[in-house]
Design a protein around this motif. Structure first.
Motif, PDB file in Angstrom:
ATOM      1  N   PRO A  76       0.832  -1.198   0.000  1.00  0.00           N
ATOM      2  CA  PRO A  76       0.000   0.000   0.000  1.00  0.00           C
ATOM      3  C   PRO A  76       0.871   1.253   0.000  1.00  0.00           C
ATOM      4  O   PRO A  76       1.921   1.295   0.625  1.00  0.00           O
ATOM      5  CB  PRO A  76      -0.807  -0.121   1.286  1.00  0.00           C
ATOM      6  CG  PRO A  76      -0.028  -1.036   2.157  1.00  0.00           C
ATOM      7  CD  PRO A  76       0.756  -1.930   1.250  1.00  0.00           C
ATOM      8  N   LEU A  77       0.420   2.232  -0.749  1.00  0.00           N
ATOM      9  CA  LEU A  77       1.138   3.499  -0.792  1.00  0.00           C
ATOM     10  C   LEU A  77       0.384   4.491   0.093  1.00  0.00           C
ATOM     11  O   LEU A  77      -0.749   4.863  -0.189  1.00  0.00           O
ATOM     12  CB  LEU A  77       1.218   4.023  -2.227  1.00  0.00           C
ATOM     13  CG  LEU A  77       1.969   3.115  -3.205  1.00  0.00           C
ATOM     14  CD1 LEU A  77       1.862   3.672  -4.603  1.00  0.00           C
ATOM     15  CD2 LEU A  77       3.421   2.985  -2.797  1.00  0.00           C
ATOM     16  N   PRO A  78       1.004   4.929   1.180  1.00  0.00           N
ATOM     17  CA  PRO A  78       0.315   5.842   2.085  1.00  0.00           C
ATOM     18  C   PRO A  78       0.035   7.177   1.418  1.00  0.00           C
ATOM     19  O   PRO A  78       0.836   7.691   0.653  1.00  0.00           O
ATOM     20  CB  PRO A  78       1.277   5.998   3.254  1.00  0.00           C
ATOM     21  CG  PRO A  78       2.595   5.535   2.752  1.00  0.00           C
ATOM     22  CD  PRO A  78       2.339   4.621   1.597  1.00  0.00           C
TER      23      PRO A  78
END
Length: 91
Positions: A76-78
């Motif tokens: 996941p890319l914050p």
């Protein structure tokens, strides 16, 4: 030729090679070893041995199947948020 070196016709060569007809030899003669005397095409025992070597098929070594590679993990890319759907302009 010396004694012991037989010369085979198409038909005789096909019998030695255990073929039902001489068709394959006639069709592939340009790539096969042979003796040509005038118009006659003849095969020596050595020629027939080479033809057998040319046609030999060796099986590939059997190997165990490898497991498919594991899929790459999803990271996941914050801070990344999907954009809102755009409305189509109607004319």
């Amino acid at each position: 030729m010396t004694e012991g070196h037989a010369l085979h016709t198409y038909e005789e060569a096909a019998q030695v090679l255990r073929q039902s007809s001489d068709w394959w030899l006639r069709r592939n003669i340009s790539g096969l070893p042979h003796v040509k005397i005038g118009r006659r095409v003849l095969f020596t025992d050595d020629d027939l041995a080479v033809i057998l070597k040319i046609c030999r098929v060796r099986s590939a070594p059997v190997s165990t199947p490898e497991a498919p590679p594991a899929p790459a993990p999803v990271v996941p890319l914050p801070g990344l948020v999907p954009s809102r759907a755009r409305r189509r302009k109607t004319s």
